[in-house]
Design a protein around this motif. Structure first.
Motif, short mmCIF file in Angstrom:
data_model
loop_
_atom_site.label_atom_id
_atom_site.label_comp_id
_atom_site.label_asym_id
_atom_site.label_seq_id
_atom_site.Cartn_x
_atom_site.Cartn_y
_atom_site.Cartn_z
N MET A 70 0.88 -1.23 -0.15
CA MET A 70 -0.16 0.09 -0.06
C MET A 70 0.95 1.40 -0.07
SD MET A 70 -2.88 -1.16 2.73
CE MET A 70 -3.65 -2.67 2.58
N PRO A 71 0.59 2.26 -0.51
CA PRO A 71 1.45 3.40 -0.57
C PRO A 71 1.28 4.23 0.58
CG PRO A 71 -0.80 3.95 -1.82
CD PRO A 71 -0.79 2.40 -1.21
N VAL A 222 -4.41 13.17 6.24
CA VAL A 222 -3.51 14.42 5.97
C VAL A 222 -3.94 15.07 4.60
CG1 VAL A 222 -0.96 15.29 5.66
CG2 VAL A 222 -1.61 13.08 7.01
N GLU A 223 -4.19 14.32 3.63
CA GLU A 223 -4.77 14.96 2.55
C GLU A 223 -6.02 15.48 2.58
OE1 GLU A 223 -4.84 16.24 -1.48
OE2 GLU A 223 -3.08 15.05 -0.40
N VAL A 288 11.62 8.19 4.42
CA VAL A 288 10.51 8.93 3.67
C VAL A 288 10.80 9.56 2.34
CG1 VAL A 288 9.56 11.36 4.09
CG2 VAL A 288 9.88 9.85 6.29
N LYS A 289 12.05 9.83 2.04
CA LYS A 289 12.35 10.33 0.90
C LYS A 289 12.31 9.26 -0.15
CE LYS A 289 15.61 13.94 2.42
NZ LYS A 289 14.74 15.18 1.64
N TYR A 294 8.93 6.91 -4.70
CA TYR A 294 8.21 5.72 -5.12
C TYR A 294 6.99 5.62 -5.35
CZ TYR A 294 7.42 0.78 -5.72
OH TYR A 294 7.09 -0.65 -6.32
N THR A 295 6.11 6.31 -4.36
CA THR A 295 4.82 6.23 -4.16
C THR A 295 4.05 7.45 -4.95
OG1 THR A 295 4.76 7.36 -2.22
CG2 THR A 295 4.71 4.84 -2.20
N GLN A 296 4.82 8.70 -4.97
CA GLN A 296 4.35 9.81 -5.26
C GLN A 296 3.48 10.27 -4.30
OE1 GLN A 296 5.65 11.49 -8.15
NE2 GLN A 296 7.07 9.48 -7.76
N VAL A 297 3.51 9.93 -3.12
CA VAL A 297 3.00 10.54 -2.00
C VAL A 297 3.71 11.55 -1.45
CG1 VAL A 297 1.92 10.21 0.70
CG2 VAL A 297 1.63 8.41 -1.42
#
Length: 364
Positions: A70-71, A222-223, A288-289, A294-297
Motif C-alpha cells: 500500500m502507498p 493528511v490529504e 521518507v524520501k 516511489y509512491t508519489q505521496v
C-alpha cells in the motif's frame, strides 16, 4: 506512474593481492546470500606464494515474489528501501510489487494466485482468521485509523453520528475504529447510514461535503486536512482511543499455497524484510524520501504518518511471537470481529500465525 527502484549492484574485487589481503578478505563476507555458506573454500596458498586465490561465491537462484503493498510508510517503505539497498537481492529475491489501497482485494489476489505476500492493516486480519492467509511477520502497532466528521455536520462526539452518513471502506481497520466508536457512543451500526466506498471515493466525498464523516487512515487523513483545513475537521477518535483493550498490528501475510510450497523462500523474505525494517527505523528521513519518490505521496504526508506508528523491529517481532503477546493482540481483534459480524466465531490465533520464518530470520 509509480517510480521503480533498482537494486544497487555489488562489485566483487577479483584482482590478486599480497598476503595482507588474506586478513582483509576474511572480514568482507557479512552481506553474503543465505546459502553462501555452501561455497567451496579455497585452501590457503603455500607460504612461498605471494598471491592468494579469491574464494568463489555461490550464486543464489533468483526467485520472484509477487508482493502487494500500500502507498504508505508501512507498506511501501520496505519496497523502496529494500530495492534501493539491495536487501531482497541479497536473499535471491526478485520482488514484483503490486499496489493496492486496502486489504480485502489483496486477499482476493492471493486466492487467485496473483499475490504471494501482502502488507495488511489490522482491519483485514479477519480474512486471515478465516484461513485465507498466514501472518508471517509484524510491521507496526498503529493509531493511523481515524473517524473524521465535517464541522458543518454538527457532529461533535460519537453519539452524534446517529442518523448521519459515514463513508467507509468496508473490511478495513477504519471500519473497526468506527464500530468501536459507535459502541462507545451507545449506538448500533444500523443506526448509522454507512456507505461502502473505496479510499479515493471516501476522500472525495468528505471534501465535497457529500458525507457527514469518514472512517479512513493516514496518509489520506493528511490529504483531507490539506484540502479542507484542520479547523473544518472534527476528529472523533483513532485506534489509541481504545487502547489497551485493543492493539492494532499491521502485518505481512502470505498465501497458504505459497507458504506450503516455498517455506524456505518465505524465510528469506523475512530476512530481507528484517534488514529493511531495522534500516528504516534508524534512517527515517531517508526512508521518507525514498518512499515519497516511489509512491508519489508527498513527503510531508508521509512524515505526518510517522506520528501514528509504533514500529516493530526484528528483535521485538521475534520476542512477541515467542512470548505470546502477538497471539493476544490477534485474539482480541477476533473478539472485535465477532462483535461486528465479520466472523461468526473466533479460532486459536496460532492457526493463522506462522511464526517460524520470522523467528528463524533473526537467528545467526
Amino acid at each position: 506512474m509509480v517510480a521503480q527502484f533498482k537494486s544497487l549492484s555489488k562489485l566483487t574485487v577479483t584482482s590478486a593481492l599480497f598476503s595482507v589481503t588474506i586478513l582483509l578478505s576474511a572480514c568482507g563476507s557479512g552481506s553474503s546470500p543465505t546459502n553462501a555458506g555452501n561455497a567451496t573454500q579455497t585452501p590457503a596458498a603455500p607460504a612461498t606464494s605471494a598471491v592468494s586465490t579469491p574464494t568463489p561465491k555461490t550464486e543464489v537462484k533468483m526467485e520472484t515474489i509477487n508482493f502487494a503493498y500500500m502507498p504508505n510508510m508501512g507498506g511501501a517503505a520496505p519496497v523502496a528501501l529494500g530495492e534501493d539497498k539491495g536487501f531482497f537481492k541479497e536473499q535471491g529475491i526478485k520482488l514484483n510489487p503490486v499496489k493496492f489501497l486496502s486489504g480485502p482485494p489483496e486477499f482476493q489476489a492471493m486466492a487467485s494466485g496473483d499475490i504471494d505476500i501482502a502488507y495488511i492493516g489490522p482491519g483485514a486480519t479477519f480474512l486471515a482468521a478465516q484461513g485465507q492467509g498466514n501472518i508471517i511477520g509484524l510491521v507496526s502497532l498503529g493509531k493511523a485509523d481515524m473517524v473524521l466528521a465535517t464541522k458543518k455536520s454538527g457532529v461533535k462526539e460519537w453519539k452524534d453520528l446517529k442518523g448521519k452518513t459515514v463513508g467507509v471502506p468496508k473490511g478495513t481497520s477504519g471500519e473497526m475504529v468506527l464500530n468501536l466508536g459507535l459502541e462507545k457512543g451507545g449506538l448500533k451500526p444500523t443506526e448509522v447510514n454507512m456507505v461502502n466506498m473505496d479510499v479515493a471515493g471516501a476522500v472525495s466525498a468528505y471534501v465535497a461535503g457529500k458525507v457527514d464523516a469518514v472512517a479512513i487512515w493516514s496518509p489520506y487523513t493528511v490529504e483531507i486536512e490539506k484540502q479542507v483545513g484542520k479547523e473544518n475537521i472534527v476528529k472523533l477518535g483513532d485506534n489509541s482511543s481504545f487502547y489497551p483493550d485493543y492493539s492494532f498490528p499491521s502485518s505481512w501475510v502470505a498465501s497458504p499455497k505459497f507458504l506450503k510450497e516455498k517455506p524456505e523462500l518465505a524465510e528469506r523474505f523475512m530476512k530481507a524484510m528484517n534488514k529493511t525494517t531495522d534500516y528504516k527505523i534508524s534512517h527515517l528521513d531517508e526512508a521518507v524520501k525514498l518512499t515519497a519518490a516511489y509512491t508519489q505521496v508527498p513527503e510531508d504526508s508521509l512524515k505526518e504518518e510517522l506520528n501514528s506508528i509504533d514500529w516493530i523491529d526484528s528483535k521485538k517481532q521475534a520476542e512477541v511471537f515467542k512470548d505470546g503477546s502477538a497471539k493476544k493482540w490477534f485474539d482480541n481483534l477476533q473478539k472485535l470481529f465477532v462483535d461486528t459480524g465479520k466472523v461468526t466465531s473466533t479460532v486459536p490465533s496460532e492457526k493463522f500465525m506462522t511464526t517460524e520464518p520470522a523467528i528463524k530470520a533473526v537467528q545467526p
